[in-house]
Design an enzyme around this catalytic site. Structure first.
Site, PDB file in Angstrom:
ATOM      1  N   ASP A   1      -1.057 -12.584  -3.678  1.00 10.39           N
ATOM      2  CA  ASP A   1       0.250 -11.977  -3.426  1.00 10.39           C
ATOM      3  C   ASP A   1       0.777 -12.478  -2.089  1.00 10.39           C
ATOM      4  OD1 ASP A   1       2.415 -10.351  -4.050  1.00 10.39           O
ATOM      5  OD2 ASP A   1       1.608  -8.653  -2.972  1.00 10.39           O
TER       6      ASP A   1
ATOM      7  N   HIS B   1      12.599  -8.384   3.853  1.00 15.63           N
ATOM      8  CA  HIS B   1      11.525  -7.395   3.745  1.00 15.63           C
ATOM      9  C   HIS B   1      10.630  -7.433   4.980  1.00 15.63           C
ATOM     10  CE1 HIS B   1       8.317  -4.942   2.097  1.00 15.63           C
ATOM     11  NE2 HIS B   1       7.460  -5.933   2.252  1.00 15.63           N
TER      12      HIS B   1
ATOM     13  N   GLU C   1       6.467  -2.380  -5.086  1.00 15.45           N
ATOM     14  CA  GLU C   1       6.986  -3.625  -4.543  1.00 15.45           C
ATOM     15  C   GLU C   1       7.543  -4.427  -5.715  1.00 15.45           C
ATOM     16  OE1 GLU C   1       4.602  -4.322  -0.391  1.00 15.45           O
ATOM     17  OE2 GLU C   1       4.011  -5.547  -2.106  1.00 15.45           O
TER      18      GLU C   1
ATOM     19  N   GLU D   1       8.571  -7.525  -7.394  1.00 15.84           N
ATOM     20  CA  GLU D   1       8.180  -8.906  -7.137  1.00 15.84           C
ATOM     21  C   GLU D   1       8.385  -9.773  -8.379  1.00 15.84           C
ATOM     22  OE1 GLU D   1       4.512  -9.503  -5.140  1.00 15.84           O
ATOM     23  OE2 GLU D   1       4.561  -7.579  -4.078  1.00 15.84           O
TER      24      GLU D   1
ATOM     25  N   ASP E   1       3.829  -4.569  -7.555  1.00 13.11           N
ATOM     26  CA  ASP E   1       2.605  -4.465  -6.764  1.00 13.11           C
ATOM     27  C   ASP E   1       2.573  -3.070  -6.140  1.00 13.11           C
ATOM     28  OD1 ASP E   1       0.277  -5.177  -5.420  1.00 13.11           O
ATOM     29  OD2 ASP E   1       1.369  -5.885  -3.664  1.00 13.11           O
TER      30      ASP E   1
ATOM     31  N   ARG F   1       0.976   3.299   0.866  1.00 18.06           N
ATOM     32  CA  ARG F   1       1.330   2.940   2.236  1.00 18.06           C
ATOM     33  C   ARG F   1       0.484   3.668   3.272  1.00 18.06           C
ATOM     34  NH1 ARG F   1       3.794  -1.804   1.406  1.00 18.06           N
ATOM     35  NH2 ARG F   1       5.666  -1.610   0.113  1.00 18.06           N
TER      36      ARG F   1
ATOM     37  N   GLN G   1      -2.797   1.946   3.342  1.00 16.27           N
ATOM     38  CA  GLN G   1      -2.590   0.626   3.916  1.00 16.27           C
ATOM     39  C   GLN G   1      -2.505   0.690   5.445  1.00 16.27           C
ATOM     40  OE1 GLN G   1       0.822  -1.357   2.272  1.00 16.27           O
ATOM     41  NE2 GLN G   1       0.538  -3.211   3.476  1.00 16.27           N
TER      42      GLN G   1
ATOM     43  N   LYS H   1      -3.832  -1.752  -2.222  1.00 10.83           N
ATOM     44  CA  LYS H   1      -3.180  -2.641  -3.188  1.00 10.83           C
ATOM     45  C   LYS H   1      -4.027  -2.865  -4.441  1.00 10.83           C
ATOM     46  CE  LYS H   1       0.294  -4.238  -0.472  1.00 10.83           C
ATOM     47  NZ  LYS H   1       1.707  -4.355  -0.842  1.00 10.83           N
TER      48      LYS H   1
ATOM     49  N   THR I   1      -1.895  -3.521 -10.278  1.00 10.50           N
ATOM     50  CA  THR I   1      -0.723  -4.394 -10.210  1.00 10.50           C
ATOM     51  C   THR I   1      -0.213  -4.575 -11.629  1.00 10.50           C
ATOM     52  OG1 THR I   1      -1.619  -5.598  -8.298  1.00 10.50           O
ATOM     53  CG2 THR I   1       0.149  -6.668  -9.535  1.00 10.50           C
TER      54      THR I   1
ATOM     55  N   GLU J   1      11.220   0.733   2.347  1.00 11.52           N
ATOM     56  CA  GLU J   1      12.463   0.281   2.984  1.00 11.52           C
ATOM     57  C   GLU J   1      13.649   1.162   2.612  1.00 11.52           C
ATOM     58  OE1 GLU J   1      12.748  -4.310   2.853  1.00 11.52           O
ATOM     59  OE2 GLU J   1      11.342  -3.711   1.278  1.00 11.52           O
TER      60      GLU J   1
END
Length: 403
Positions: free
Chosen positions: A118, A125, A191, A193, A223, A227, A230, A243, A247, A348
């Site tokens: 990834d 971002h 995420e 992607e 993904d 958070r 993380q 993560k 996925t 975000e």
């Protein structure tokens, strides 16, 4: 006029003859999983019509996954697509053809994921995240404009779209916690992607200009990211349990050959690149994505704004001698544009949880709650003014298991 009587298969529809994405389906009408092509709102299994292909292609389309197709390489991919185009646009159906409504088939992960990488290739971002977590510093770290940043994920937890997302457990430590605690993630995120499915011969050191020879197709990816896990684990080695729990990848892979009209040059990086990252013909792609949170359209991330292309990512991934194998999957990283409604993560959109997102039913969200469903879709420009479709990637959040 095509023998396929499906209004969604017209040349003016996203899944018309200009697209022809590949997947693997199961149905009571089939003898086990079968490679199929999506035509409008139907699946066309290829095993029942294997006799309409050359001997070489018949063996590939008769398989129960795309693994053999991926290994066959670019000349075979082009031959297969050309023959499929002939068959689906003909006036009469090939012998043995079965059109199965999408709602009546079960999609399987269409290939064996050999490896998963990834990347982190959206400047918007990266700058948004940098501003949130390094408010007094430069939003971009010094290496970001010189090489495609990435990490190795977990191939074994890549799942097909529609698979439920079980909230992960793990360690987290808030700024006011005296010690880390263990339990369900409370800042579960997405995420949005774009993934690239690789094939061809086993090799390494793939040059940017040879990358299209090794990219079979494109599929949307989510993904999923915890958070809070993380934030506590990522120093000093980067993402791990935040993560690796899941996925999601779309069930249908749009061939790279379908995207000739969607190629664009990426935004200028602003500094000189190493020679191995300089493309003769840039492989940026103009994909228009949409993210829906419980049926509310919350974002339209523009993939054309990505700073690093898939060719540059693949070249960097293998420049040190790392092996590329059929079935390798790599993803772009979160796709975000310059505007708030173009951000491809809820981190975000809610600016770290400080600005709740209001859904159409009046509910407010910062991060995902149990029962929430996220659906990501996309289209791209096609030949003669047509539109190329990408199958959705979706998932619904389930509660964490009892620890």
């Amino acid at each position: 006029m095509s023998w396929i009587e499906d209004p969604a298969f017209g040349a003016d529809q996203p899944f018309g003859p200009q697209t022809l994405p590949y997947g693997v389906v199961e149905s009571p009408e089939l003898d086990g999983p079968a490679v199929a092509v999506r035509v409008g709102d139907h699946a066309l299994p290829l095993r029942p019509i294997a006799g309409s292909f050359s001997d070489r292609l018949a063996d590939l389309v008769g398989a129960d996954s795309l693994d053999a197709v991926l290994a066959a390489g670019r000349p075979v991919w082009s031959e297969l697509r050309a023959r499929l185009t002939e068959l689906v646009t003909a006036g009469s159906a090939p012998r043995g053809a079965k059109l199965l409504p999408l709602g009546e088939v079960t999609n399987r992960l269409p290939f064996t994921v050999a490896d998963y990488v990834d990347f982190y290739s959206s400047r918007h971002h990266a700058e948004n995240v940098g501003r949130m977590f390094r408010p007094d510093g430069d939003p971009l770290l010094p290496n970001w404009t010189h090489l495609p940043i990435g990490y190795h994920g977990r191939a074994g937890t890549v799942v097909v779209s529609g698979t439920d997302v079980v909230r992960p457990n793990g360690q987290r430590k808030g700024p006011k916690d005296p010690a880390p605690v263990f339990g369900p993630s409370i800042r579960l995120d997405i995420e949005a992607e774009v993934g690239f499915v690789c094939g061809g011969p086993v090799t390494s050191r793939v040059s940017v200009n040879k990358a299209p020879e090794h990219i079979f197709g494109v599929a949307l990816v989510n993904d999923w990211s915890a958070r809070d896990l993380q934030a506590w684990e990522y120093v000093p080695l980067g993402p791990f349990l935040a993560k690796s729990f899941l996925t999601s990848v779309a069930a249908w892979i749009t061939p790279l050959d379908a995207l000739s009209q969607a190629r664009v040059a990426p935004p200028a990086m602003g500094n000189e690149l190493q020679d191995y990252l300089v493309e003769d013909r840039p492989l940026g792609l103009d994909l228009r994505m949409e993210v829906r949170w419980n049926d509310t359209l919350v974002s339209r991330p523009p993939f054309a704004s990505m700073a690093w292309t898939c060719a540059q990512q693949l070249a960097h991934m293998t420049v040190n001698g790392a092996t590329l194998r059929p079935g390798d999957l790599f993803a772009s990283g979160t796709v975000s544009g310059p505007e708030k409604n173009e951000r491809g993560s809820f981190l975000e959109l809610s600016w770290g949880g400080k600005e709740p997102v209001v859904l159409d039913d009046g509910a407010e969200r910062t991060f995902l709650e149990d029962g929430d469903t996220v659906v990501i879709t996309a289209t791209a420009p096609g030949p003669d003014g047509s539109v190329v479709g990408f199958a959705e990637v979706s998932g619904t959040v389930l509660p964490a298991p009892v620890a």
